[in-house]
Design a protein around this motif. Structure first.
Motif, PDB file in Angstrom:
ATOM      1  N   SER A   1       0.855  -1.187   0.000  1.00 51.36           N
ATOM      2  CA  SER A   1       0.000   0.000   0.000  1.00 51.36           C
ATOM      3  C   SER A   1       0.890   1.236   0.000  1.00 51.36           C
ATOM      4  CB  SER A   1      -0.918   0.015   1.221  1.00 51.36           C
ATOM      5  OG  SER A   1      -1.850  -1.046   1.169  1.00 51.36           O
ATOM      6  N   PHE A   2       0.447   2.266  -0.692  1.00 50.48           N
ATOM      7  CA  PHE A   2       1.210   3.506  -0.790  1.00 50.48           C
ATOM      8  C   PHE A   2       0.268   4.681  -0.524  1.00 50.48           C
ATOM      9  CE2 PHE A   2       2.598   0.383  -3.899  1.00 50.48           C
ATOM     10  CZ  PHE A   2       3.967   0.266  -3.674  1.00 50.48           C
ATOM     11  N   ASP A   3       0.737   5.650   0.225  1.00 51.52           N
ATOM     12  CA  ASP A   3      -0.008   6.889   0.443  1.00 51.52           C
ATOM     13  C   ASP A   3       0.892   8.059   0.057  1.00 51.52           C
ATOM     14  OD1 ASP A   3      -2.708   6.346   1.847  1.00 51.52           O
ATOM     15  OD2 ASP A   3      -1.309   5.074   2.969  1.00 51.52           O
ATOM     16  N   ASN A   4       0.346   8.957  -0.738  1.00 52.17           N
ATOM     17  CA  ASN A   4       1.132  10.100  -1.173  1.00 52.17           C
ATOM     18  C   ASN A   4       0.209  11.242  -1.562  1.00 52.17           C
ATOM     19  OD1 ASN A   4       3.437  11.615  -1.996  1.00 52.17           O
ATOM     20  ND2 ASN A   4       4.444   9.692  -2.588  1.00 52.17           N
ATOM     21  N   HIS A   5       0.807  12.381  -1.864  1.00 53.65           N
ATOM     22  CA  HIS A   5       0.044  13.546  -2.310  1.00 53.65           C
ATOM     23  C   HIS A   5       0.437  13.848  -3.748  1.00 53.65           C
ATOM     24  CE1 HIS A   5      -2.334  17.201  -1.617  1.00 53.65           C
ATOM     25  NE2 HIS A   5      -1.488  17.778  -2.462  1.00 53.65           N
ATOM     26  N   ALA A   6      -0.565  14.003  -4.587  1.00 57.19           N
ATOM     27  CA  ALA A   6      -0.307  14.257  -6.010  1.00 57.19           C
ATOM     28  C   ALA A   6      -0.722  15.663  -6.391  1.00 57.19           C
ATOM     29  CB  ALA A   6      -1.069  13.251  -6.864  1.00 57.19           C
ATOM     30  N   ASN A   7       0.068  16.259  -7.241  1.00 53.28           N
ATOM     31  CA  ASN A   7      -0.254  17.566  -7.804  1.00 53.28           C
ATOM     32  C   ASN A   7      -0.325  17.417  -9.315  1.00 53.28           C
ATOM     33  OD1 ASN A   7      -0.709  20.286  -8.175  1.00 53.28           O
ATOM     34  ND2 ASN A   7       1.445  20.877  -7.925  1.00 53.28           N
ATOM     35  N   GLY A   8      -1.369  16.730  -9.752  1.00 50.60           N
ATOM     36  CA  GLY A   8      -1.551  16.469 -11.172  1.00 50.60           C
ATOM     37  C   GLY A   8      -1.116  15.085 -11.587  1.00 50.60           C
ATOM     38  N   SER A   9       0.002  14.609 -10.992  1.00 51.84           N
ATOM     39  CA  SER A   9       0.475  13.270 -11.348  1.00 51.84           C
ATOM     40  C   SER A   9       1.318  12.695 -10.217  1.00 51.84           C
ATOM     41  CB  SER A   9       1.294  13.298 -12.643  1.00 51.84           C
ATOM     42  OG  SER A   9       2.477  14.055 -12.452  1.00 51.84           O
ATOM     43  N   LEU A  10       1.454  11.357 -10.250  1.00 54.03           N
ATOM     44  CA  LEU A  10       2.217  10.649  -9.227  1.00 54.03           C
ATOM     45  C   LEU A  10       2.815   9.405  -9.855  1.00 54.03           C
ATOM     46  CD1 LEU A  10       2.930  10.251  -6.145  1.00 54.03           C
ATOM     47  CD2 LEU A  10       0.814   8.915  -6.002  1.00 54.03           C
ATOM     48  N   ASN A  11       4.091   9.128  -9.595  1.00 56.45           N
ATOM     49  CA  ASN A  11       4.741   7.911 -10.076  1.00 56.45           C
ATOM     50  C   ASN A  11       4.976   6.961  -8.905  1.00 56.45           C
ATOM     51  OD1 ASN A  11       4.865   8.753 -12.720  1.00 56.45           O
ATOM     52  ND2 ASN A  11       6.913   9.620 -12.534  1.00 56.45           N
ATOM     53  N   VAL A  12       4.568   5.703  -9.068  1.00 59.84           N
ATOM     54  CA  VAL A  12       4.768   4.676  -8.045  1.00 59.84           C
ATOM     55  C   VAL A  12       5.689   3.608  -8.619  1.00 59.84           C
ATOM     56  CG1 VAL A  12       3.677   2.910  -6.627  1.00 59.84           C
ATOM     57  CG2 VAL A  12       2.514   5.093  -7.013  1.00 59.84           C
ATOM     58  N   SER A  13       6.832   3.388  -7.988  1.00 59.90           N
ATOM     59  CA  SER A  13       7.791   2.396  -8.470  1.00 59.90           C
ATOM     60  C   SER A  13       7.378   0.997  -8.033  1.00 59.90           C
ATOM     61  CB  SER A  13       9.191   2.698  -7.933  1.00 59.90           C
ATOM     62  OG  SER A  13      10.092   1.661  -8.298  1.00 59.90           O
ATOM     63  N   LEU A  14       7.408   0.056  -8.982  1.00 61.42           N
ATOM     64  CA  LEU A  14       7.077  -1.343  -8.710  1.00 61.42           C
ATOM     65  C   LEU A  14       8.285  -2.240  -8.974  1.00 61.42           C
ATOM     66  CD1 LEU A  14       3.544  -1.451 -10.408  1.00 61.42           C
ATOM     67  CD2 LEU A  14       4.064  -1.094  -7.995  1.00 61.42           C
ATOM     68  N   LYS A  15       9.486  -1.683  -8.848  1.00 60.23           N
ATOM     69  CA  LYS A  15      10.708  -2.423  -9.161  1.00 60.23           C
ATOM     70  C   LYS A  15      10.889  -3.663  -8.304  1.00 60.23           C
ATOM     71  CE  LYS A  15      13.478   1.394 -11.042  1.00 60.23           C
ATOM     72  NZ  LYS A  15      14.708   2.214 -10.868  1.00 60.23           N
ATOM     73  N   SER A  16      10.463  -3.613  -7.052  1.00 56.91           N
ATOM     74  CA  SER A  16      10.690  -4.740  -6.140  1.00 56.91           C
ATOM     75  C   SER A  16       9.589  -5.779  -6.192  1.00 56.91           C
ATOM     76  CB  SER A  16      10.809  -4.224  -4.699  1.00 56.91           C
ATOM     77  OG  SER A  16       9.600  -3.605  -4.283  1.00 56.91           O
ATOM     78  N   VAL A  17       8.588  -5.575  -7.032  1.00 57.77           N
ATOM     79  CA  VAL A  17       7.447  -6.494  -7.095  1.00 57.77           C
ATOM     80  C   VAL A  17       7.766  -7.637  -8.057  1.00 57.77           C
ATOM     81  CG1 VAL A  17       5.001  -6.703  -7.660  1.00 57.77           C
ATOM     82  CG2 VAL A  17       5.862  -4.598  -6.602  1.00 57.77           C
ATOM     83  N   PRO A  18       7.540  -8.913  -7.643  1.00 58.80           N
ATOM     84  CA  PRO A  18       7.802 -10.052  -8.534  1.00 58.80           C
ATOM     85  C   PRO A  18       6.921 -10.019  -9.782  1.00 58.80           C
ATOM     86  CG  PRO A  18       7.546 -10.774  -6.249  1.00 58.80           C
ATOM     87  CD  PRO A  18       7.118  -9.348  -6.296  1.00 58.80           C
ATOM     88  N   ASN A  19       7.374 -10.695 -10.822  1.00 55.53           N
ATOM     89  CA  ASN A  19       6.585 -10.802 -12.043  1.00 55.53           C
ATOM     90  C   ASN A  19       5.240 -11.449 -11.745  1.00 55.53           C
ATOM     91  OD1 ASN A  19       8.752  -9.762 -13.413  1.00 55.53           O
ATOM     92  ND2 ASN A  19       9.424 -11.716 -14.265  1.00 55.53           N
TER      93      ASN A  19
END
Length: 481
Positions: free
Chosen positions: A442-460
């Motif tokens: 789960s991720f919580d953040n504040h966006a100002n028009g756009s937001l990038n969430v990295s999924l590099k550590s997530v398995p295929n």
């Protein structure tokens, strides 16, 4: 959960699963809703399990035409119903996007049906794939109960209604011939009066009871309450006899010990109870595993040997995966045993290739503690939402999800490599959901028009992303390669 959210998720899961060869491809690496402590490196364990399964397939699985069995040992032409149950479960849970083991599952199930006695249960021991040693032999509950559960899981994994129908028939056959009206199990169907006072707690699986109730709705109360409570009392009585908490191989109808040994029959008990903890958050099963874990944690994995004298904790001479991995599963009961859990799995891997029983138990226990044995009958997200509307987004694949648009102003998502780009303003909550419905991150953040969430550590694998922003929820199925 809001009804529209449910509809959106259901559609997304249905679409995503339809694109795979199987509905829940290995590895799942579920967190079981946070019910248990699992291996620190589930991805590495999944690779190790896949390698061990390849050996198991090569040496234990044997087919002839439309039937197949699980050899009692490499090269042997003897088969046990318990091996059939193990084999069916393994075919369900090791199926992935590259290889579906449904054909092998079907052949093992054909073997079970071919060797059924007049009670609709497979005879416990068979001399070869074409002819039984004794067609009048009785059944053994441990094989039947795993086969019935495997059929139920196959229904959700492979999506064919025939498995649900076969599961119901087998579950009802077990109730008729392998359970007393008071719910206590019988070790088999042809024990006569001896079965009324001689019990094998490790044959009973509390994790399966809610699943059986779901399939056999006519007898739902029997499975959910009567059988569950009667047999859990056996487990609890056996555990209460000794400070180690280890379950006896055989007891009387009140759970009184027969020989004070935790040996090969009882070796399924920790796995069965740990599975109930993982699948259902079962507090009674958790208490049993916690007590066993107190003993297990005092023994190094390299020194764990069986059979174990329950009253004293004196170890036997057999250092193999049956004792190492079965007792390992008790360690899922508390986060303080994380390092010990990892130690036990590392030792099991180092033991390498073993005989049929040890290897089968290693795979089953390993699947559970690595998050790869989820309850496929409960593949729905457990996290509620207060959102009032949902927009299912289009898939990142070439196909299109045929779902209605339920809202117009919703957060938009685009997957670019391993980066999820979200168009939104204000506070944003993101959930990454596995295809079993578990919220993995789960991720919580504040966006100002756009937001990038990295999924590099997530398995295929296949996932559903749920984004909540400004009172609106959006869902998107993604595939990570």
């Amino acid at each position: 959960m809001n009804r529209l959210v449910k509809m959106g998720l259901a559609g997304l899961f249905a679409f995503g699963l339809a694109q795979a060869k199987v509905n829940f491809p290995f590895p799942q690496m579920s967190d079981y809703g946070g019910n248990a402590t699992l291996l620190s490196d589930k991805a590495k364990a999944s690779e190790e399990l896949k390698s061990q399964f390849a050996y198991w397939l090569k040496t234990m699985y044997n087919e002839n035409g439309d039937v197949a069995g699980v050899r009692s040992d490499p090269g042997s032409d003897t088969y046990f119903s318990e091996g059939v149950g193990y084999g069916m479960l393994l075919m369900v849970y090791f199926s992935d996007n590259t290889t579906s083991y449904q054909p092998q599952f079907d052949k093992i199930w054909n073997f079970y049906k071919k060797m059924m006695n007049e009670n609709g249960l497979m005879i416990w021991k068979v001399g070869n794939l074409s002819q039984s040693w004794d067609a009048g032999n009785g059944a053994a509950l441990d094989g039947d109960i795993d086969a019935a559960a495997a059929l139920a899981m196959a229904y959700f994994q492979f999506g064919d209604e025939k498995y649900k129908e076969d599961a119901k028939k087998l579950i009802q056959a077990m109730k008729k011939s392998e359970f007393e009206s008071n719910g206590l199990h019988l070790p088999g169907d042809k024990w006569g009066d001896a079965a009324l006072n001689r019990k094998n707690p490790g044959y009973f699986d509390p994790a399966y009871m809610p699943v059986f109730a779901l399939i056999d709705t006519d007898n739902a109360e029997f499975w959910n309450k009567t059988a569950y409570d009667a047999n859990m009392k056996l487990y609890e009585a056996s555990s209460a006899e000794v400070t180690t908490g280890l379950i006896d191989d055989w007891t009387d109808k009140n759970g009184k010990s027969e020989d004070d040994y935790y040996s090969y029959d009882a070796s399924r008990a920790p796995w069965r109870n740990a599975k109930a903890v993982c699948w259902h958050g079962d507090t009674r099963a958790l208490a049993l595993d916690k007590k066993m874990a107190e003993f297990v944690s005092t023994v190094s994995a390299a020194n764990m040997k069986g059979p174990v004298l329950r009253s004293s904790g004196s170890l036997g001479n057999d250092h193999n995966s049956t004792f190492v991995t079965s007792l390992m599963t008790a360690l899922i009961s508390d986060a303080k045993y994380q390092a010990k859990l990892d130690e036990y799995w590392k030792e099991a891997v180092a033991l390498g290739d073993e005989n049929y029983f040890n290897q089968s138990l290693k795979l089953l226990n390993g699947l559970l503690v690595s998050g790869n044995m989820p309850n496929l009958a409960a593949a729905t997200p457990s996290q509620p939402t207060s959102s009032s509307s949902v927009t299912p987004e289009s898939s990142s694949s070439d196909a299109t999800i045929a779902l209605p648009t339920l809202a117009t102003k919703s957060p938009k998502m685009t997957l670019s490599g391993r980066s999820l780009q979200i168009t939104a303003n204000g506070n944003v909550h993101v959930d990454l959901i596995s295809m079993t419905g578990s919220v993995l991150k789960s991720f919580d953040n504040h966006a100002n028009g756009s937001l990038n969430v990295s999924l590099k550590s997530v398995p295929n694998g296949l996932y559903v992303v749920r984004v909540k922003n400004a009172g609106v929820t959006s869902l998107k199925k993604i595939k990570l390669d």
